[in-house]
Design an enzyme around this catalytic site. Structure first.
Site, PDB file in Angstrom:
ATOM      1  CE  LYS A  46     -12.708   0.034   2.966  1.00 23.44           C
ATOM      2  NZ  LYS A  46     -12.026  -0.816   3.945  1.00 23.44           N
ATOM      3  CD  GLU A  62      -4.773  -0.632   7.075  1.00 18.35           C
ATOM      4  OE1 GLU A  62      -5.054  -1.720   7.622  1.00 18.35           O
ATOM      5  OE2 GLU A  62      -5.331  -0.251   6.039  1.00 18.35           O
ATOM      6  CB  CYS A  65      -8.440  10.585  -6.231  1.00 17.30           C
ATOM      7  SG  CYS A  65      -6.731  11.019  -6.078  1.00 17.30           S
ATOM      8  CG  ASN A 124      -9.459   7.992  -9.014  1.00 15.40           C
ATOM      9  OD1 ASN A 124      -8.357   7.893  -8.479  1.00 15.40           O
ATOM     10  ND2 ASN A 124     -10.325   7.000  -9.069  1.00 15.40           N
ATOM     11  N   GLY A 125      -6.723   8.694 -10.871  1.00 14.86           N
ATOM     12  CA  GLY A 125      -5.927   7.791 -11.697  1.00 14.86           C
ATOM     13  C   GLY A 125      -4.512   8.318 -11.786  1.00 14.86           C
ATOM     14  NE  ARG A 159     -12.329   6.575  -4.822  1.00 14.11           N
ATOM     15  CZ  ARG A 159     -12.379   5.468  -5.546  1.00 14.11           C
ATOM     16  NH1 ARG A 159     -13.294   4.570  -5.287  1.00 14.11           N
ATOM     17  NH2 ARG A 159     -11.525   5.266  -6.520  1.00 14.11           N
ATOM     18  CD  GLU A 196      -6.204  -8.485   8.273  1.00 18.53           C
ATOM     19  OE1 GLU A 196      -5.474  -8.473   7.270  1.00 18.53           O
ATOM     20  OE2 GLU A 196      -7.023  -7.590   8.520  1.00 18.53           O
ATOM     21  CG  HIS A 249      14.664 -20.333  10.560  1.00 17.13           C
ATOM     22  ND1 HIS A 249      15.707 -21.225  10.537  1.00 17.13           N
ATOM     23  CD2 HIS A 249      13.555 -21.065  10.829  1.00 17.13           C
ATOM     24  CE1 HIS A 249      15.254 -22.447  10.758  1.00 17.13           C
ATOM     25  NE2 HIS A 249      13.941 -22.376  10.948  1.00 17.13           N
ATOM     26  CD1 TRP A 254      -3.811   8.124  -0.404  1.00 15.29           C
ATOM     27  CD2 TRP A 254      -3.082   7.554  -2.440  1.00 15.29           C
ATOM     28  NE1 TRP A 254      -2.758   7.266  -0.244  1.00 15.29           N
ATOM     29  CE2 TRP A 254      -2.290   6.900  -1.468  1.00 15.29           C
ATOM     30  CE3 TRP A 254      -2.791   7.346  -3.786  1.00 15.29           C
ATOM     31  CZ2 TRP A 254      -1.240   6.049  -1.800  1.00 15.29           C
ATOM     32  CZ3 TRP A 254      -1.752   6.504  -4.122  1.00 15.29           C
ATOM     33  CH2 TRP A 254      -0.991   5.850  -3.134  1.00 15.29           C
ATOM     34  CE  LYS A 278      -6.628  -4.427   9.050  1.00 13.96           C
ATOM     35  NZ  LYS A 278      -7.514  -4.967   8.070  1.00 13.96           N
TER      36      LYS A 278
HETATM   37  O1  M6R Z   1     -10.488  -3.415  -1.954  1.00 12.65           O
HETATM   38  P1  M6R Z   1      -9.500  -4.508  -1.755  1.00 12.65           P
HETATM   39  O2  M6R Z   1      -9.971  -5.575  -0.845  1.00 12.65           O
HETATM   40  O3  M6R Z   1      -8.997  -5.082  -3.055  1.00 12.65           O
HETATM   41  O4  M6R Z   1      -8.261  -3.818  -1.047  1.00 12.65           O
HETATM   42  C1  M6R Z   1      -7.057  -4.515  -0.840  1.00 12.65           C
HETATM   43  C2  M6R Z   1      -6.173  -3.807   0.151  1.00 12.65           C
HETATM   44  O5  M6R Z   1      -5.836  -2.536  -0.305  1.00 12.65           O
HETATM   45  C3  M6R Z   1      -6.834  -3.679   1.526  1.00 12.65           C
HETATM   46  O6  M6R Z   1      -7.236  -4.907   2.025  1.00 12.65           O
HETATM   47  C4  M6R Z   1      -5.875  -3.034   2.542  1.00 12.65           C
HETATM   48  O7  M6R Z   1      -4.809  -3.895   2.776  1.00 12.65           O
HETATM   49  C5  M6R Z   1      -6.640  -2.704   3.818  1.00 12.65           C
HETATM   50  N1  M6R Z   1      -6.624  -1.286   4.021  1.00 12.65           N
HETATM   51  C6  M6R Z   1      -6.095  -3.368   5.026  1.00 12.65           C
HETATM   52  O8  M6R Z   1      -6.830  -3.058   6.163  1.00 12.65           O
END
Ligand code: M6R
Length: 589
Positions: free
Chosen positions: A584, A468, A2, A96-97, A27, A461, A484, A72, A465
């Site tokens: 984000k 995501e 948010c 926000n929260g 956000r 990673e 395994h 969000w 990605k």
């Molecule tokens: O702001 P941060 O680096 O603490 O965020 C951590 C994760 O939320 C962030 O890396 C998330 O996994 C990404 N969207 C991945 O691309």
């Protein structure tokens, strides 16, 4: 999560708040809303979906005061009703929260006959403030927030009151200081180019914001002083240049992120040496991509400095009973510096006596303010929800930190190698051809990323990605783990992406490719080991990377897996910048 913004001043609040929300959209983008003061009354415009949906609703409206929200969703599905601002009586509020005790509060308010119009946790805030309001808004806000459990950054507008009032606990909130106008926002990009100075609010602060001044108080309304700092957020971060997406633009900024992070490291090297002196155990914390950078940090520190390191998911660490000794140093890795789990884990570690090093590109974040030292990641603002250049910046900072921990010099060959690698990344971002493999990904029912040691960390990673931004299911595994269990999932509809950058492990990883292909699965190999590329070219699609210093290979393979995810998402018609259900900065627990 948010984004919120408030404005009061001589310009048109409708435009300023709208622009701020557009800049904050990363956000959250489930719904958006704006409340504007029009002839002393709160006029509310809100809509399910992206911020641009507000444009026809606010067109032509003039106002000098407004608050806005891009959501969000946590409590209550995305809908017009659940969109902020929430109003009750004379009060309009954006939040926000998460209000954890909202059920109890709502029950009490409903018993008093109050009617709720949304299923959000946030609406109780408008009701509470309204119930305490007897002519003094800051007093009403101060009383209301004392009732709240959870986290909040909120901005309140009240009919008949000129000022706006803001309050925060755990969720971030900054004030923007202009001439004859002032702002309030969840984070800096909302204020890019809008005002010369900002000040960062602390937990329990309450700010009363008028056109000409900002007064900050503690929870009992005693005045407190917060330092004004330069507003460094630049509108240029929102300029896509000639890129169709922020993700591509930010991938192309990877070389600058590596170079700038490595130059900035010199400025903190001496203070870093002080913080780590006597360190005999290190814990690296982070979430998502930042955690994946932490896994590489662990490998660097253990290999170079031979100090034992645990890399832990911050969300897990905080719920165990961690062992912290006098020699424990915690590295908290976070792009935003506002991730709730990373912050809470860091606070816990600090409270138990650990020294805290923040590895972040957000120098004004709560994490930076909590830390004993900030290792700067100079990646600049990252707008795309998927982390790219912040990850490579974090890897760079952790690599240099590991060298210092080992007593090595940060000069000569080490920095030369980083420079070479940055140049190679530049070339990869422009010329790496991942098209064939991206099409293979797009046609697969599942994509598995595997590797060993450093390559395993990057495999995690790559998998994150791709999931995501393309929504294709998959997993990252150590290459040895395939047999395994995961091998049972392999069929002709699956793709296994094998990362091989360590010559010594290439043979073992080649076995995994054979095991996959033998069972009818498709395979792709990302490698800079010539012998592996030669041996596997008949069985797997090869993405060839240049050679580099062994420990820096994750920088190159990171670009490759991120580029692969990007192209797959684009082929599938997904928006890589705003993947569904995500935001984000994850500022709620
Ligand atoms: O702001 P941060 O680096 O603490 O965020 C951590 C994760 O939320 C962030 O890396 C998330 O996994 C990404 N969207 C991945 O691309």
């Amino acid at each position: 999560m948010c984004g919120i913004i408030g404005y009061i001043g001589g310009k048109n609040a409708a435009e300023i708040v709208y622009e701020g929300l557009e800049n904050l959209e990363y956000r959250g983008y489930d719904s958006a809303g704006i409340a504007l003061k029009i002839e002393g009354k709160n006029a509310v415009f809100k809509k399910k979906g992206r911020v641009h949906k507000l444009l026809p609703l606010i067109e032509g409206i003039q106002s000098d005061t407004g608050i806005g929200h891009t959501r969000w969703a946590t409590h209550g599905k995305p809908s017009d009703e659940n969109a902020h601002p929430h109003t009750y009586g004379k009060i309009a509020v954006v939040h926000n929260g998460i209000i954890e005790n909202y059920g109890i509060l709502r029950g009490q308010l409903e018993k008093n006959g109050e009617k709720f119009t949304s299923s959000t946790d946030s609406e109780v805030i408008a009701h509470l403030i309204s119930s305490y309001y007897t002519g003094n808004l800051s007093e009403a806000v101060a009383r209301a927030v004392k009732m709240l459990e959870g986290s909040y950054a909120l901005i309140v507008m009240c009919e008949g009151v000129e000022e706006i009032v803001a309050a925060k606990y755990k969720s971030p909130l900054i004030i923007g200081l202009g001439y004859g106008e002032n702002f309030c926002a969840s984070d800096e990009p909302a204020l890019a180019g809008k005002c010369p100075q900002i000040c960062v609010l602390e937990d329990d602060d309450i700010a009363v914001i008028s056109k000409s001044e900002v007064a900050v108080f503690d929870s009992n309304l005693n005045p407190v002083t917060r330092q004004n700092i330069l507003n460094l957020a630049l509108p240029a971060v929102f300029d896509l240049g000639n890129c169709p997406h922020y993700m591509l633009k930010e991938l192309r900024e990877v070389p600058a992120s590596i170079k700038n992070t490595s130059s900035a490291f010199f400025d903190v090297a001496d203070s870093f040496k002080e913080v780590i002196s006597g360190a005999d155990r290190i814990i690296v914390l982070g979430c998502g991509t930042a955690y994946h950078a932490g896994l590489l940090g662990k490998r660097y520190i253990e290999s170079f400095a031979r100090i034992p390191v645990e890399a832990e998911n911050a969300g897990e660490f905080r719920y165990k009973n961690p062992v912290i000794t006098s020699g424990t140093v915690v590295f908290a890795v976070s792009q935003s510096g506002e991730t709730a789990d990373t912050l809470e884990a860091s606070k816990l570690a600090k409270s138990l006596g650990a020294k805290l090093v923040a590895v972040t590109n957000s120098p004004h974040s709560q994490l930076s303010r909590l830390a004993d030292l900030v290792l700067p990641v100079v990646a600049g603002s990252e707008i795309c929800v998927a982390a790219t250049k912040s990850y490579t910046g974090q890897i760079t900072a952790l690599y240099l930190a590991a060298l210092l921990l080992a007593g090595a010099e940060i000069s000569g060959e080490n920095t030369r190698n980083l420079g070479i690698c940055a140049g190679q990344c530049k070339d990869l971002c422009q010329n790496l051809n991942v098209e064939t493999v991206a099409h293979m990904c797009a046609q697969s029912s599942g994509v598995y990323f595997i590797g060993r040691d450093l390559d395993y960390a990057v495999a995690l990673e790559g998998s994150l990605k791709l999931k995501e931004i393309s929504y294709i299911p998959g997993e990252g595994y150590p290459a040895g783990e395939l047999k395994h269990g995961t091998l049972a999932l392999i069929d002709e509809n699956t793709l296994t992406v094998v990362i091989i950058t360590d010559e010594a492990l290439a043979g073992k990883c080649a076995n995994a490719v054979n095991e996959v292909v033998t069972r009818g699965g498709k395979a792709a190999v990302i490698t800079n080991v010539d012998s592996a590329a030669e041996e596997l070219k008949g069985q797997a699609e090869i993405i060839l990377l240049p050679k580099c210093e062994k420990y820096l290979s994750p920088l190159l393979s990171a670009v490759a897996v991120q580029m692969l995810a990007y192209r797959t998402a684009v082929i599938l018609g997904r928006n890589p910048d705003k993947p569904r259900n995500l935001a984000k900065s994850v500022t709620v627990e």
